[in-house]
Design a protein around this motif. Structure first.
Motif, PDB file in Angstrom:
ATOM      1  N   SER A  23      26.263 -22.268 -44.575  1.00 55.15           N
ATOM      2  CA  SER A  23      24.738 -22.711 -44.527  1.00 55.15           C
ATOM      3  C   SER A  23      23.857 -22.051 -45.295  1.00 55.15           C
ATOM      4  O   SER A  23      23.114 -22.738 -46.113  1.00 55.15           O
ATOM      5  CB  SER A  23      24.278 -22.569 -42.976  1.00 55.15           C
ATOM      6  OG  SER A  23      25.132 -22.894 -42.163  1.00 55.15           O
ATOM      7  N   SER A  34      19.794 -35.156 -48.194  1.00 54.11           N
ATOM      8  CA  SER A  34      19.553 -33.528 -48.779  1.00 54.11           C
ATOM      9  C   SER A  34      18.301 -33.073 -48.237  1.00 54.11           C
ATOM     10  O   SER A  34      18.043 -31.923 -48.033  1.00 54.11           O
ATOM     11  CB  SER A  34      20.008 -33.552 -50.273  1.00 54.11           C
ATOM     12  OG  SER A  34      19.057 -34.151 -51.058  1.00 54.11           O
ATOM     13  N   LEU A  42      20.461 -27.322 -41.130  1.00 51.14           N
ATOM     14  CA  LEU A  42      20.887 -25.967 -41.839  1.00 51.14           C
ATOM     15  C   LEU A  42      19.935 -24.629 -41.439  1.00 51.14           C
ATOM     16  O   LEU A  42      20.835 -23.629 -41.288  1.00 51.14           O
ATOM     17  CB  LEU A  42      20.797 -26.262 -43.203  1.00 51.14           C
ATOM     18  CG  LEU A  42      21.883 -27.236 -43.846  1.00 51.14           C
ATOM     19  CD1 LEU A  42      21.746 -27.267 -45.442  1.00 51.14           C
ATOM     20  CD2 LEU A  42      23.352 -26.869 -43.554  1.00 51.14           C
ATOM     21  N   ASP A  43      18.673 -25.240 -41.360  1.00 48.88           N
ATOM     22  CA  ASP A  43      17.882 -23.843 -40.951  1.00 48.88           C
ATOM     23  C   ASP A  43      18.191 -23.295 -39.304  1.00 48.88           C
ATOM     24  O   ASP A  43      18.554 -22.041 -39.114  1.00 48.88           O
ATOM     25  CB  ASP A  43      16.342 -24.233 -40.787  1.00 48.88           C
ATOM     26  CG  ASP A  43      15.840 -24.391 -42.344  1.00 48.88           C
ATOM     27  OD1 ASP A  43      16.296 -23.682 -43.122  1.00 48.88           O
ATOM     28  OD2 ASP A  43      15.134 -25.195 -42.466  1.00 48.88           O
ATOM     29  N   GLN A  70      17.874 -32.560 -44.428  1.00 43.72           N
ATOM     30  CA  GLN A  70      18.644 -31.499 -44.158  1.00 43.72           C
ATOM     31  C   GLN A  70      18.291 -30.184 -44.498  1.00 43.72           C
ATOM     32  O   GLN A  70      18.746 -29.047 -44.171  1.00 43.72           O
ATOM     33  CB  GLN A  70      20.002 -31.763 -44.370  1.00 43.72           C
ATOM     34  CG  GLN A  70      20.977 -33.032 -43.790  1.00 43.72           C
ATOM     35  CD  GLN A  70      22.309 -33.153 -44.400  1.00 43.72           C
ATOM     36  OE1 GLN A  70      22.867 -32.439 -44.994  1.00 43.72           O
ATOM     37  NE2 GLN A  70      22.876 -34.139 -43.829  1.00 43.72           N
ATOM     38  N   GLY A  71      17.483 -30.253 -45.680  1.00 37.13           N
ATOM     39  CA  GLY A  71      17.136 -28.938 -46.286  1.00 37.13           C
ATOM     40  C   GLY A  71      18.310 -28.441 -47.077  1.00 37.13           C
ATOM     41  O   GLY A  71      18.338 -27.204 -47.240  1.00 37.13           O
ATOM     42  N   ASN A  72      19.208 -29.220 -47.648  1.00 34.55           N
ATOM     43  CA  ASN A  72      20.379 -28.879 -48.313  1.00 34.55           C
ATOM     44  C   ASN A  72      19.663 -28.751 -49.916  1.00 34.55           C
ATOM     45  O   ASN A  72      19.854 -29.575 -50.801  1.00 34.55           O
ATOM     46  CB  ASN A  72      21.295 -30.030 -48.413  1.00 34.55           C
ATOM     47  CG  ASN A  72      22.622 -29.612 -49.047  1.00 34.55           C
ATOM     48  OD1 ASN A  72      22.672 -28.819 -50.171  1.00 34.55           O
ATOM     49  ND2 ASN A  72      23.605 -30.087 -48.675  1.00 34.55           N
ATOM     50  N   VAL A  73      19.377 -27.568 -50.115  1.00 34.11           N
ATOM     51  CA  VAL A  73      18.628 -27.330 -51.488  1.00 34.11           C
ATOM     52  C   VAL A  73      19.543 -27.311 -52.783  1.00 34.11           C
ATOM     53  O   VAL A  73      19.462 -27.789 -53.630  1.00 34.11           O
ATOM     54  CB  VAL A  73      18.205 -25.885 -51.668  1.00 34.11           C
ATOM     55  CG1 VAL A  73      17.445 -25.514 -52.641  1.00 34.11           C
ATOM     56  CG2 VAL A  73      16.994 -25.751 -50.374  1.00 34.11           C
ATOM     57  N   LYS A  82      21.413 -23.753 -48.560  1.00 34.70           N
ATOM     58  CA  LYS A  82      20.076 -23.417 -48.506  1.00 34.70           C
ATOM     59  C   LYS A  82      19.580 -22.611 -49.846  1.00 34.70           C
ATOM     60  O   LYS A  82      18.501 -22.198 -50.057  1.00 34.70           O
ATOM     61  CB  LYS A  82      19.832 -22.643 -47.244  1.00 34.70           C
ATOM     62  CG  LYS A  82      19.714 -23.459 -46.117  1.00 34.70           C
ATOM     63  CD  LYS A  82      18.535 -24.683 -45.957  1.00 34.70           C
ATOM     64  CE  LYS A  82      17.227 -24.305 -45.837  1.00 34.70           C
ATOM     65  NZ  LYS A  82      16.507 -25.278 -45.851  1.00 34.70           N
ATOM     66  N   ASN A  83      20.613 -22.087 -50.727  1.00 30.00           N
ATOM     67  CA  ASN A  83      20.367 -21.422 -51.823  1.00 30.00           C
ATOM     68  C   ASN A  83      19.771 -19.850 -51.297  1.00 30.00           C
ATOM     69  O   ASN A  83      19.144 -19.342 -52.244  1.00 30.00           O
ATOM     70  CB  ASN A  83      19.458 -21.975 -52.794  1.00 30.00           C
ATOM     71  CG  ASN A  83      20.208 -23.053 -53.590  1.00 30.00           C
ATOM     72  OD1 ASN A  83      21.347 -23.259 -53.233  1.00 30.00           O
ATOM     73  ND2 ASN A  83      19.404 -23.569 -54.591  1.00 30.00           N
ATOM     74  N   ARG A  84      20.208 -19.432 -50.162  1.00 25.10           N
ATOM     75  CA  ARG A  84      19.644 -18.115 -49.930  1.00 25.10           C
ATOM     76  C   ARG A  84      20.596 -17.145 -50.302  1.00 25.10           C
ATOM     77  O   ARG A  84      21.473 -16.565 -49.605  1.00 25.10           O
ATOM     78  CB  ARG A  84      19.486 -18.067 -48.339  1.00 25.10           C
ATOM     79  CG  ARG A  84      18.360 -18.969 -47.929  1.00 25.10           C
ATOM     80  CD  ARG A  84      18.221 -18.673 -46.212  1.00 25.10           C
ATOM     81  NE  ARG A  84      17.259 -19.700 -45.806  1.00 25.10           N
ATOM     82  CZ  ARG A  84      16.833 -19.695 -44.565  1.00 25.10           C
ATOM     83  NH1 ARG A  84      17.361 -18.799 -43.552  1.00 25.10           N
ATOM     84  NH2 ARG A  84      16.082 -20.724 -44.063  1.00 25.10           N
TER      85      ARG A  84
END
Length: 1610
Positions: free
Chosen positions: A1345, A1541, A1312-1313, A1544-1547, A1349-1351
């Motif tokens: 994405s 998760s 994701l990043d 992957q950084g899937n927050v 990532k909760n951005r």
């Protein structure tokens, strides 16, 4: 010599003379009218059978290509043969009477014997001609000929404007009698003719019981020389061409210019004809199948008196009939004299004379003529027949002698009604219905068997058109239907409710006026208003006026007052009289009661005081009485008057109403059509009153037209093609929609059947888009029949081509009225524009307009835009935005207009016109406001004329028939034009060469392709770099490119956005149609394939499907031609079909199509595994060869070969993805082979872009197949390839594409990043390159994405850009994805960016959108998200609605991120449903759970499912396991989901998984989870952005999937 003759024949006097017999051309024009002349001669009457049936067949034709021109060719083939024979034999054509003609040989009496022989010879040759002819169009055309000889009378009569002539006498009656005696192909001599002829020359056959005889043949003596005999006879003919003119058919062809004679001749010809002659229009211009109204008038005289005596009677009748027709816009076409009666053929609706209310005008004329002629001395009986319908109107005959006439069944019906119903005015049912007059004006008469008429339908006697006050008959015309709701008029109802509210709370009068043309549904709207206006405290009185109400003084007020006084319910005049006495006894002295006699049909005794009153004083008394009555009434209750068709309010009633609204508080609601003349002062005063609200009704919206179709057909769904046809064709006008549906039904174009479940239907190419446009849920509730499982659907009958359908006569008539109201120059412009098509450019229009300058064209266009014939647009984008919504109703402020001075208004009009002209200059795209106008104008052209203009258009358009400059002007199918000869036959090689160069292509001689070398390991990416360093270098490279793009000039950054869609719509689509019209099928096929490819590029699968079907039709035609052999075109056709199937998720069908395409390209794809293994081995060797060689040894492929290679790459690229969708292991081998062949074929092209795309595809395949070492390698290869490209033109787009595809790959893989980093750069590149289609796609993926990532802050910025793009570009994809993300934010992020109601409204409004409808992933995501929302709220009824909609899409698997995102949502919805089943302890719950678990596992097993979806799918699987009581499996899947998760950084998913774990694994009772409460309290983004809500707090707003704590396995 021939040139001189052609120049002579072009003289106006000669062209006028061609419409007249020599008898008139060479007559004495100095005499007074009427004049009578006597002479001897022979008459020939030829009746041709079969023409009427042929005309009827063509008029009922379903398609436009069966029109007037084919008919006129057939008619003139036969008639011109007869005319030529008559002229060769010295005759003079007196009259054409439809499908008959009358010819004359004028000689002295002593020459009659010989001339009869000549005429008999002529008749026999005509007979022989018809006997040898084969039947045309399946109809048998034969002749009956009658001959008569003797004394003939010529009468010429008329007025100052028009002259007419008649031949009459016993000889005329005899020739008619002889023709009536004849059977098919007979020649009959009248008794007198038999007496006068040379009996030795003619062999005859006696007719039993009759003195007339039938001619068998001529029997000249052996020594007889007919040529000498004929030449001798012709010396007695005054105007037979001889000497130097003997080669001419007619001496009148050599007439010299004579202005005085020309004026005299003009008087014998209809004005519309000689005007066209002066404008030098072609002879066939006026020939058309046209809806008209025929009026036949027959005057039967008391006895056969001298011609001088009859002449004055006919003159009086003719002058009066002409004056009446001038008023009512009719024309006398012919006058005949047979059987002691004179008949006038009158026509309403000739070209240039079409008027609205034509049937009413004809009936008014008929009654006026009947009343007058009945009073003419010597006229015994007047009989009139009126019939309406489509007839052939056109010029019939030969080049040198012809006439404008009418032929058709309706002409026959009018003539027969005139003869079979003597002494009255009769009309047919079409005229009766079309007049829309009250039924009490007519009486149905008994049907009679009429000669030559199979079924006339009901026949009505017209009793007179003087309006009578028939109390109780003046209510609104239409009735309100509870089960048929008023559609699309919410805004108009709101206007009423607002004004009504003001009226009820104030003490002032209010007036509400709705203005619209006929067909907009004004009456239906008033019916609804009348229903809504009912109340206890007020009274509504609703009336509808008729077309003759306008001429009845005080009529409107009479009807209104009769209702106020309650007289409408009285059955007898005595009852009315008693009621009136009670009502007015306190208001009016008894001696004045008799004033009410005429008004209300009562019989009060007439007093002395009233008998002495003048008419004006009586009216004032009545007005004062009515005011008093109304004053008394409004004190008791509020009164609301509703008047339909208020433009027909009479002058006296307007005056009274104007006083009324100033005096008494009353509410008047009117609907009216636009005033044809300036309204009277009282009407104007009402319109400008400050308490008047004046609304101009707009069209209803497409969704409302769609709903109307459902209700009219009583179906739940219709095909998309029919939807587009009706929405576009109706223009939002309900009446148009109704007429189109009736027309389709009449031609049996619609078929109805029970709805079949989609999953049970075997998918084929033909039924793939049988995904009907469905009835909305809201309309289902309103029209629910209560019959479950009996839903009917509508489909098109096989072979129906909606585009080519002819127009309904009623709609054609509306357009003809508009056309005829234009000037001739405006008509010419509209007709030329109609050839181009529905949409066209001003440049092309100027190119084809004959002898126009640009200023003249702009002025005419501005006038036509003002008249709502055309709309103009600055760009294709503006046009597309405008077509999505029809113009709505709006308020007109007449008060402000009336306050202006006349001079100021004139100045404002001039200013407005100048502004329009400026707008037209700026806007180069023009479109017909109504398709029916374009179709009508197109049908007016003749075939040769059409072809000439089509050719002009095609030549002009082909210069630009390619991709836009932004896209480097290539073909939509790469290198397509190198494989096919697309030159028009008239173009030479030099022209084609210039065209190719202008398109950006090099010609064959100049073709140079730079040899692409496989790059060595780039210095940018040495082998010793770690993956992390490689990624960093990649990002730095893109940053460097971005920096150069920002600083660069136009070589890198284009000045404008992609214009391909505009080129497609205004260039390539029309060009294909022009080529089709020219019969250039192979070239048309080429462009249909280009169109399909372009639509696929634009994401419009349905339109691609439509044009591929058009191409298939041509392909079948071309394949029958031995000379045509285009394998590449066939391969392209199947390749594009495969792409459509792929996009629609029909993978098996896609494989079939792609394999067919590859087979045609000599590149077979194996069917079994052994062949696959062998082919894979070969492809690996081939790939090694390409990779190891430093430079290609072979020369670059020829352009034709390049086209084939590009097509192969496209096929292989789709093929490997189709195999990825399946979870069977052996499909992996097929997929691997296909992707290898994709890469190798791309490398053979030596095209950088193709090679880079192939590398990225191989990288994607490798990751999905689990080849971890390969995917990174090929990503690096792609990067190495682009570092060697020049950063301009295509090179910069390739760089942007690589960044875009890499971001897609990283998202699918769950990186994701990196997906965000690459997506951000791709987003900036596409924004700079101004490519909205690419830009929106990368924004969609980037937002996905960022959400995971909760951005949120960055996410909202990206969504803001996406929204702006969707609005500015009118892009439905980006808007749909925007709402997908808004729903995701609410469901998973715990705040609101756009409300659920807004999201739901978008879905409801756009679920039938042509593009969105057939993109499974987006709609699947939207439906599933809404189903989840309702499922969480436990609103299971709504859940089932949207879940079932999603279910139909779930089976259409496409290997895209959108589809699998939608599938994960769908599976979540199913788990919620499973939870419900478990809670309810359903018997099927365990089976449902097992099935669901299997579906989830299969979804994960599919190689096309990206790893980014695994955490959600494992999460759902864990939940299903816990519901089934399988705690161990639940733990396994939950752990796997958490691990994935985190990696992957899937927050987003990780947070939800932890909450679920805490919820499920807790041993104590947690706080009760109430999603309904959470949903209501979700904070808007504005609060989070301003800091009023802590972003950490919203993480708690998660839906927790419940588990019954008693059954918790943990």
């Amino acid at each position: 010599m021939n040139t001189q003759i052609e120049e002579l024949q072009d003289r106006a006097i000669i062209r006028i003379a061609a419409h007249l017999p020599d008898l008139i051309v060479y007559s004495d024009f100095s005499a007074q009218r009427p004049t009578v002349d006597y002479f001897d001669g022979v008459l020939m009457f030829v009746d041709i059978s079969g023409f009427t049936a042929m005309t009827e067949k063509f008029s009922m034709a379903m398609y436009m290509d069966r029109g007037a021109e084919q008919l006129v060719e057939i008619l003139n083939y036969y008639i011109s043969a007869i005319v030529e024979k008559v002229l060769i034999f010295g005759g003079d054509i007196l009259k054409f009477a439809g499908d008959a003609l009358l010819a004359l040989w004028k000689v002295e009496r002593k020459q009659l014997k010989n001339i009869i022989t000549v005429v008999t010879k002529c008749s026999l040759e005509i007979q022989e001609f018809f006997e040898t002819q084969e039947s045309e169009e399946g109809l048998d055309v034969r002749v009956k000929i009658g001959l008569a000889a003797g004394r003939i009378t010529l009468m010429i009569f008329g007025d100052n404007l028009r002259d007419h002539f008649l031949v009459t006498g016993q000889t005329v009656d005899d020739v008619r009698f002889a023709q009536n005696m004849a059977q098919m192909n007979d020649i009959v001599l009248s008794p007198n003719c038999w007496q006068l002829c040379d009996r030795n020359m003619i062999e005859i056959e006696r007719i039993p019981d009759n003195r007339a005889v039938k001619v068998s043949f001529l029997k000249p003596p052996p020594s007889f020389n007919f040529d000498e005999f004929f030449n001798k006879c012709m010396t007695f003919m005054d105007y037979y061409p001889s000497g130097e003119y003997k080669h001419l058919l007619r001496l009148a062809c050599m007439m010299k210019s004579d202005p005085e004679l020309e004026l005299s001749l003009k008087k014998h010809v209809m004005e519309s004809i000689w005007k066209q002659i002066e404008d030098k229009q072609l002879r066939g211009y006026l020939s058309e199948l046209r809806p008209v109204t025929i009026m036949f008038v027959n005057l039967l005289f008391q006895d056969q008196k001298k011609a001088e005596v009859l002449g004055s009677a006919i003159q009086d009748a003719c002058v009066h009939i002409s004056s009446v027709l001038n008023v009512f816009r009719g024309q006398i076409n012919k006058i005949f004299m047979f059987d002691k009666g004179c008949s006038f053929l009158c026509v309403f609706g000739f070209p240039g004379e079409k008027a609205p209310d034509e049937e009413t005008r004809a009936l008014e004329s008929a009654m006026n003529v009947f009343d007058f002629c009945s009073q003419v001395q010597k006229v015994h009986t007047v009989s009139i027949g009126v019939a309406s319908g489509i007839v052939f109107c056109g010029i019939i005959g030969h080049t040198v002698r012809h006439e404008y006439t009418v032929i058709g069944q309706k002409v026959n019906i009018a003539a027969r009604m005139m003869m079979y119903y003597p002494g009255i005015v009769t009309c047919d049912s079409v005229t009766y219905n079309g007049s829309r007059l009250p039924a009490y004006f007519f009486k149905e008469v008994p049907k009679k068997v009429m000669k030559g008429v199979a079924d006339s339908g009901p026949v009505y006697q017209c009793l007179g058109l003087n309006e009578k006050v028939n109390f109780g008959m003046a209510y609104l015309i239409c009735n309100r239907n509870e089960s048929y709701p008023l559609l699309g008029r919410d805004k108009e109802i709101k206007y009423f409710m607002c004004v009504m509210k003001k009226f009820l709370i104030s003490n002032c009068s209010r007036v509400l006026m709705y203005e619209a043309l006929s067909g907009y549904g004004k009456s239906q709207l008033l019916m609804e208003i009348e229903y809504l206006a009912r109340g206890e405290s007020h009274r509504t009185i609703a009336i509808a006026l008729t077309k003759v109400s306008y001429h009845q003084p005080f009529y409107t007020i009479q009807i209104l007052m009769a209702n106020v006084l309650g007289l409408h319910t009285c059955k007898h005049y005595k009852e009315r009289q008693t009621n009136l006495q009670d009502k007015v006894k306190t208001l009016l002295d008894e001696k004045y009661h008799c004033l009410l006699n005429d008004i209300f049909r009562v019989q009060f005794p007439i007093s002395r005081e009233v008998s002495k009153m003048t008419i004006l004083r009586k009216q004032k008394y009545l007005e004062a009485l009515f005011m008093k009555i109304l004053e008394q009434t409004v004190k008791e209750e509020r009164v609301i008057f509703i008047i339909d068709e208020a433009q027909l309010v009479d002058y006296a009633s307007w005056i009274f109403m104007e006083k009324l609204i100033r005096t008494i508080p009353i509410f008047i609601i009117m609907s009216l059509s636009p005033f044809t003349e300036v309204p009277c002062a009282a009407a104007s005063a009402i319109m400008k009153n400050r308490y008047t609200t004046y609304i101009t009704l707009g069209a209803v919206q497409p969704k409302d037209i769609r709903s109307k179709v459902y209700m009219d057909l009583n179906v739940t769904s219709i095909p998309k093609e029919l939807d587009l046809y009706l929405v576009e064709g109706s223009c939002g006008i309900p009446f148009y929609c109704e007429e189109l549906l009736k027309h389709l039904d009449h031609h049996r174009a619609l078929v109805f059947h029970q709805l079949e479940l989609e999953e049970k239907t075997k998918v084929t190419w033909n039924n793939m888009f049988k995904n009907f446009i469905k009835l909305t849920e809201e309309l289902k509730i309103l029209t629910d029949s209560g019959d479950e499982g009996t839903e009917e659907v509508c489909n098109l009958a096989s072979g129906i081509r909606l585009k080519n359908l002819s127009l309904p006569a009623s709609l054609k008539e509306i357009s003809l009225v508009q056309l005829d109201s234009m000037s001739l120059s405006q008509q010419m412009l509209v007709r030329c524009a109609a050839i181009i098509g529905l949409t066209f450019t001003t440049e092309l229009l100027f190119e084809i307009l004959p002898c126009w300058d640009i200023k003249m064209m702009i002025k005419a266009l501005a006038t036509l835009v003002e008249s709502n014939i055309f709309d103009c647009y600055r760009s294709g984008k503006d046009l597309r935005m405008a077509l999505k919504q029809n113009v709505t109703s709006f308020e007109v402020h007449h008060r402000s207009l009336f306050l202006q001075t006349t001079e100021r208004l004139a100045h404002l009009e001039q200013e407005e016109l100048r502004e329009l002209e400026s707008r037209v200059i700026e806007c180069h795209i023009i479109r017909f406001c109504k398709p029916i106008m374009q179709k009508t104008a197109y049908e007016l052209w003749l075939k040769d004329q059409k072809k000439a203009v089509h050719l002009k258009c095609a030549r002009f358009l082909e210069e630009n028939a390619h991709q836009c400059f932004h896209c480097r002007s290539g073909d939509f199918v790469p290198y397509h034009h190198f494989t096919v000869d697309i030159r028009l036959n008239t173009l030479d090689m030099d022209t084609t060469k210039k065209m190719a160069e202008s398109h950006g292509f090099e010609t064959k001689e100049e073709t140079k392709i730079s040899k692409v070398e496989n790059p060595k390991n780039s210095e940018l990416f040495p082998e010793n770099l770690s993956p992390k360093e490689t990624v960093q270098r990649i990002l730095e490279f893109f940053d460097t490119v971005l920096a150069k793009m920002r600083m660069s000039n136009e070589e890198i950054i284009p000045l404008e956005t992609c214009q391909c869609e505009e080129i497609l719509e205004i260039v390539i689509l029309p060009l294909a149609q022009h080529l089709l019209a020219l019969g250039e099928n192979s070239k048309a096929l080429y462009y249909f394939l280009e169109i399909a490819s372009a639509y696929l590029t634009l994401g419009d699968n349905y339109m691609a499907y439509i044009y591929l079907n058009e191409g298939e039709r041509l392909l079948k035609i071309l394949q029958k031609e031995r000379s045509w052999n285009q394998t590449f075109e066939s391969a392209t056709f199947y390749s594009l079909k495969g792409q459509v199937c792929f996009n629609m998720g029909k993978m098996e069908l896609a494989k079939q199509m792609l394999r067919k395409a590859l087979k045609l390209l000599n590149c077979n794809f194996p069917y079994n595994l052994i062949s696959v293994f062998l082919q894979t081995h070969a492809e690996k060797n081939r790939h090694s060869h390409y990779v190891t060689q430093q430079a290609p040894k072979n020369s670059p492929p020829e352009k034709k070969r390049l086209a084939q290679l590009h097509l192969q790459v496209a096929c292989f690229s789709l093929l490997w993805q189709t195999y990825c969708v399946n979870y069977y292991f052996h499909h992996n081998y097929y997929s691997h082979l296909a992707v290898m062949m994709t890469m190798n074929t791309a490398m053979e092209t030596q095209d950088d872009f193709q090679i880079i795309k192939a590398y990225l595809q191989y990288s994607m395949y490798s990751y999905l197949a689990g080849y971890r070492g390969m995917w990174f390698k090929y990503e690096v290869k792609a990067m190495e390839q682009i570092t060697n490209l020049p950063l301009k033109g295509e090179g910069i787009e390739i760089v942007a594409h690589v960044a875009d595809r890499l971001s897609y790959l990283k998202l699918m893989m769950g990186h994701l990043d990196l997906a965000i980093a690459l997506g951000t750069r791709a987003h900036k590149m596409w924004a700079l390159l101004q490519n909205p289609n690419k830009h929106y796609a990368v924004l969609c993926r980037l937002s996905k994405s960022l959400l995971l990532k909760n951005r949120y802050k960055q996410l909202i910025q990206v969504l803001g850009t996406l929204w702006e793009l969707s609005v500015t570009e009118g892009h439905i994809f980006s808007k749909a994805f925007f709402y997908v993300m808004c729903l995701d934010i609410m469901l998973y992020s715990g705040f609101v960016y756009r409300t659920f109601a807004e999201c739901l409204d978008f879905i409801i409004q756009n679920e039938n959108n042509r593009i969105l409808k057939f993109h499974n992933g987006l709609l699947l995501g939207l439906y599933s998200s809404v189903a989840i929302w309702y499922g969480r709220l436990k609103d299971w009824d709504n859940f089932y609605i949207f879940s079932n909609k999603a279910k139909t899409l779930a089976s259409r698997r496409t290997p895209t991120i959108l589809f699998y995102s939608g599938m994960s949502r769908y599976m979540e919805g199913q788990t919620l449903h499973l939870q419900k089943q478990m809670e309810e302890q359903s018997e099927l719950s365990q089976d449902i759970a097992v099935e669901l678990l299997k579906s989830l596992q299969n979804l994960v097993a599919q190689r096309a499912t990206g790893p980014v979806f695994y955490p959600r799918l494992y999460h759902l699987t864990a939940y299903v396991c816990i519901l089934m009581g399988e705690g161990e499996n639940c733990d396994l899947f939950l752990s796997a989901a958490l691990k994935l998760s985190e990696s992957q950084g899937n927050v987003l998913e990780n947070c939800w998984l932890n909450l679920s774990k805490e919820w499920w694994y807790s041993s104590c009772m947690l706080t009760e989870h109430d999603w309904q409460q959470i949903a209501l309290s979700l904070p808007p983004w504005e609060k989070i952005a301003s800091g009023r809500v802590n972003i950490r707090d919203i993480e708690k707003n998660k839906f927790l999937m419940r588990v019954n704590i008693l059954d918790n396995p943990f």
